[in-house]
Design an enzyme around this catalytic site. Structure first.
Site, PDB file in Angstrom:
ATOM      1  N   GLU A  47       0.828  -1.206   0.000  1.00  0.00           N
ATOM      2  CA  GLU A  47       0.000   0.000   0.000  1.00  0.00           C
ATOM      3  C   GLU A  47       0.866   1.261   0.000  1.00  0.00           C
ATOM      4  OE1 GLU A  47      -3.050  -0.233  -0.606  1.00  0.00           O
ATOM      5  OE2 GLU A  47      -3.279  -2.379  -0.271  1.00  0.00           O
ATOM      6  N   HIS A 103       1.651   2.317  -3.450  1.00  0.00           N
ATOM      7  CA  HIS A 103       0.539   3.079  -4.031  1.00  0.00           C
ATOM      8  C   HIS A 103       0.585   4.531  -3.560  1.00  0.00           C
ATOM      9  CE1 HIS A 103      -1.633  -0.186  -5.887  1.00  0.00           C
ATOM     10  NE2 HIS A 103      -1.853  -0.823  -4.752  1.00  0.00           N
ATOM     11  N   ASP A 136      -1.773  -1.775  -9.142  1.00  0.00           N
ATOM     12  CA  ASP A 136      -1.756  -3.232  -9.037  1.00  0.00           C
ATOM     13  C   ASP A 136      -1.432  -3.877 -10.382  1.00  0.00           C
ATOM     14  OD1 ASP A 136      -2.273  -3.513  -6.325  1.00  0.00           O
ATOM     15  OD2 ASP A 136      -4.429  -3.297  -6.601  1.00  0.00           O
TER      16      ASP A 136
END
Length: 859
Positions: free
Chosen positions: A148, A151, A158
């Protein structure tokens, strides 16, 4: 961002393409990482231990994943004010919007921007952190944290796709993954638990929904964290030399390059990561501070110098009144200082415990202006007031309003920043000192530059935006309407009070010269006139406070004046239950998030108005179409580029309404992957809600921070058309059909001049040498207005063999011959049904099942 279960919420950002979450990379270590626990989470001290363990494990995983260059050095855990415990520091740190009440269990990261742009926050739930059975499903929490983090910090996506787990590649069925070196096989699991060959869908000629992907445990590579962080063997990100460019995943759609490449070439850390040397030994565990929020402490520091005479001092009084009466929450502590040649304390810190307290503070607001603008004296006086309660100003707030026209504030900026206070600065003139912006940025405050036009309502909006979220929206004000006009006749309109609000609703009308006639009609027909209104002659303000719960529906207002004057209306309610800089060389992106019950509200009518200090006004409709500036279609985040830049400060306001009854809730999910070792799970379906999809009538307005543009040239640059990111291709017999969303002449605005379409059998060649691809005749293709659906079909003039995969890309060009970046690479295969589909086999291997991980986003 969190909200009450019935609350319609608008969250507004205007960001440069590369933004900052407040996290810093200090040498090799990340600092200023804030992990905030929502106010709605019941106290459970195990959460703190779990968070520490997750970040500690993640730090070591991150260190190994990125060439031993970076780790987590420091983190602050922010706990709610109602938690008890002597181990908490009783002071506030800067509260970022990363805390959300739990919704579902799966971790996710809120990403709005383009490839390489930082996200907004990572969301974990108490259930995920406390229930160790999730470790078996997802992998260790430290690994998922790093997934995460990639991101959030580096803007990568992804590498699997639950909607498209399979695709064709030169006659073979492949699994969507990165890298292709990961060996996989496909099987269906029978009711008895045995494996059988997958069925093939006759329409797509791909495996049917029951088909599962299996990994060979003996042939798993160490890549990739954005594909399968839960696998023990996976320790790094996909590199260029093994990136699967063909996979129909979000990483290829948004970035078109390997995750490792994005991190080192496009992310906010790119320069540091290229220059940093690996650590000589593993890093120490992160250090943690556990910090507890306290009740809000705010000091208004108001300019009463001579340049504030006339309409400015009156507007300051009106807006500060609105703040004290309707915006600042109960139990907050508020002080007031004023300054000109001298500084004065108008009120020490006072707890907001009743309407009487609010009105007593309003009576103390300054009404007369005169003298010099001694800003440093004002700041010093305000800090002195803040130190009265506990000896310091750490975490307290300052609302500093000044027209800033004479005094040099540079001498006291450093001491103000070092005080630890959060300083919101309101520059109430076109010549206010640049240090006002500096103070806001360095302390985590807001910088706002409202103009002083009597019809703009910008100062009211600025004060209304100074809320501090605690994760509980039930007692936070919501601005339903803010509008102004200059007229000598009628000023009419409609405000929708929807089901989510209606507590403490107020209509505030400000007039410039004479008291107008006011008629406000409820949805059921009740009319409120002067006899029902509160009239403050000195402030030229008329207020209607609706007692109890406001009737839901469309409220109509009609205001009549017989002389030419400015009129403004502000409507505020509560739930019935909860700066940026640019040099003009890069476009800016506006974001407005519209949500209810953490669910995106789609098909809304969203308009952004940008007004510069010179008076130029630009209005743009924000879009949620997944094209141009918008990252994902139908996620409730409406976006648009802003390119009409002019020198100086500008302010931003967004208005949101339902769209002719078309406004709906969306069910949103973003896809990742998890390992299912027991082979017992099926592909999950999107969550289905039993509530109606219709949102109903509503209106919202919100004010963003001001931003400043200093053009590096005489005019803004010519921006090319935006990159197309949704190109798709289908081959039917020997005809190719392409679809995409039309870009603009300048990014996502206007109409491009022309398209250039090319194709190739070699994806990488098309990606990196677009001009070397085979050209498609586009003379008959005339670009449509931005946001339109484009379709183009053509024959390649070659016989397409069965099993052949062909790749396509598009560039667009504007009238000044500026070309867009190459689009995402679309692929299509000609697959004819045969007696047996290729790519499905069943050797004797030691398998692990691969299962889509559906990650719900916060609405």
């Amino acid at each position: 961002r969190a909200m009450d279960s019935r609350m319609v919420f608008v969250l507004l950002w205007m960001l440069l393409l590369s933004t900052s979450t407040g996290i810093k990379l200090d040498g090799n270590g990340y600092v200023d990482v804030v992990i905030a626990i929502s106010s709605k989470v019941p106290q459970d001290n195990r959460l703190i231990d779990k968070i520490k363990k997750m970040a500690t494990e993640g730090s070591l995983y991150l260190y190994h994943a990125l060439d031993e260059k970076v780790y987590f050095r420091e983190a602050t855990i922010l706990v709610p004010p109602q938690w008890n415990g002597t181990n908490f520091t009783k002071r506030i740190m800067l509260l970022i919007d990363n805390a959300n009440p739990s919704y579902g269990f799966e971790p996710y990261t809120k990403q709005y921007g383009e490839c390489g742009a930082e996200g907004e926050y990572i969301h974990f739930t108490p259930e995920y952190l406390l229930n160790d059975t999730f470790i078996e499903l997802y992998g260790s929490r430290g690994r998922i944290f790093v997934h995460e983090w990639a991101h959030l910090r580096w803007g990568v996506f992804d590498e699997c796709n639950g909607e498209k787990p399979f695709y064709h590649s030169n006659g073979r069925i492949e699994a969507t993954r990165c890298s292709k070196n990961i060996k996989v096989e496909f099987y269906e699991v029978t009711a008895g638990g045995s494996l059988q060959q997958c069925s093939i869908d006759p329409q797509t000629l791909l495996p049917t929904e029951g088909c599962k992907i299996f990994l060979n445990r003996n042939e798993i590579t160490n890549r990739s964290i954005m594909f399968l962080p839960g696998l023990d063997a996976v320790t790094t990100f996909c590199h260029e030399n093994d990136h699967n460019y063909e996979a129909p995943n979000m990483q290829n759609k948004k970035c078109g390059k390997a995750t490792w490449t994005v991190i080192f070439e496009d992310s906010v850390d790119k320069d540091a990561l290229r220059s940093l040397k690996p650590l000589q030994s593993p890093p120490p565990p992160p250090s943690f501070k556990v910090v507890q929020r306290k009740q809000r402490v705010v000091c208004l520091i108001l300019d009463v110098s001579k340049s504030m005479e006339g309409s400015r001092i009156l507007q300051q009084q009106q807006a500060a009144t609105h703040f004290l009466r309707h915006i600042i929450e109960d139990q907050a502590r508020v002080g007031i200082a004023s300054f000109s040649t001298f500084a004065s304390t108008l009120s020490p810190l006072t707890t907001i415990d009743s309407d009487t307290t609010r009105e007593n503070l309003i009576k103390l607001l300054p009404k007369v202006a005169g003298g010099w603008t001694k800003m440093c004296l004002g700041l010093s006086q305000g800090l002195q007031i803040l130190r009265e309660d506990n000896g310091d100003a750490l975490g307290d707030e300052i609302v500093f309003l000044t027209d800033g026209q004479t005094d040099n504030i540079a001498g006291c900026v450093q001491s103000a920043v070092q005080s630890g206070a959060i300083i919101h600065t309101l520059a109430f003139s076109d010549s206010a000192a640049p240090e006002l912006t500096e103070m806001a940025i360095k302390t985590g405050g807001k910088f706002l530059s409202p103009n002083d036009k009597t019809t703009s309502n910008q100062l009211m909006d600025a004060f209304a935006s100074l809320t501090l979220s605690t994760g509980d929206y039930t007692n936070e004000p919501v601005q339903l309407e803010s509008v102004g006009a200059r007229t000598s006749d009628w000023f009419n309109g409609t405000v929708s009070v929807d089901q989510t609000v209606g507590n403490k609703t107020s209509f505030v009308i400000i007039y410039e010269i004479n008291f107008p006639s006011v008629y406000i009609q409820s949805p059921s027909g009740s009319v409120y006139t002067q006899t029902n209104l509160s009239h403050d002659v000195s402030q030229k303000t008329v207020t209607l406070n609706i007692p109890g719960t406001t009737e839901h529906g469309d409220w109509k207002y009609s205001i009549q004046t017989t002389i030419l004057q400015a009129l403004t209306l502000t409507v505020t309610s509560q739930a019935t239950q909860a700066d940026q800089f640019s040099d003009g060389t890069k476009p800016m992106i506006m974001f407005a998030e519209v949500s209810q019950n953490y669910r995106p509200v789609i098909n809304a009518d969203v308009w952004a108005t940008l007004e510069s200090e010179t008076g130029s006004v630009h209005t743009l409709r924000l879009l949620d179409n997944g094209a141009g500036a918008d990252a994902f279609q139908d996620d409730g985040i409406y976006s648009r580029y802003f390119i009409k830049m002019v020198n100086g400060r500008s302010s931003l306001k967004v208005r949101v309404k339902n769209q002719d009854g078309q406004t709906r809730f969306a069910v949103l999910y973003i896809h990742g992957c998890v390992i299912n070792g027991k082979l017992q799970l099926n592909h999950p379906k999107p969550l289905v809600f039993v509530e109606p999809l219709d949102v109903g009538n509503f209106t919202r307005t919100d004010t963003g921070e001001s931003f400043e543009v200093t053009l590096s040239g005489t005019a803004p640059p010519n921006f090319p058309p935006n990159r197309i990111t949704d190109l798709s291709a289908v081959i039917q017999e020997d005809t190719v059909l392409l679809n995409w969303t039309a870009p603009g002449e300048d990014l996502d605005q206007g109409r491009a001049k022309s398209y250039e379409i090319r194709w190739s059998f070699d994806l990488k060649m098309l990606r990196f040498n677009f001009s070397n691809g085979y050209s498609v005749n586009t003379t008959a293709v005339s670009p449509q207005e931005t946001g339109s659906v484009e379709q183009h079909s053509f024959n390649l003039n070659i016989t397409i063999q069965n099993g052949t995969t062909i790749f396509f890309a598009v560039q667009s060009e504007d009238k000044q011959n500026a070309k867009s970046e190459t689009s995402n690479i679309a692929q299509a295969s000609k697959i004819l049904p045969g007696p047996k589909s290729s790519g499905i086999s069943n050797p004797d291997m030691n398998f692990t099942g691969l299962h889509p991980w559906w990650k719900k986003t916060s609405f």
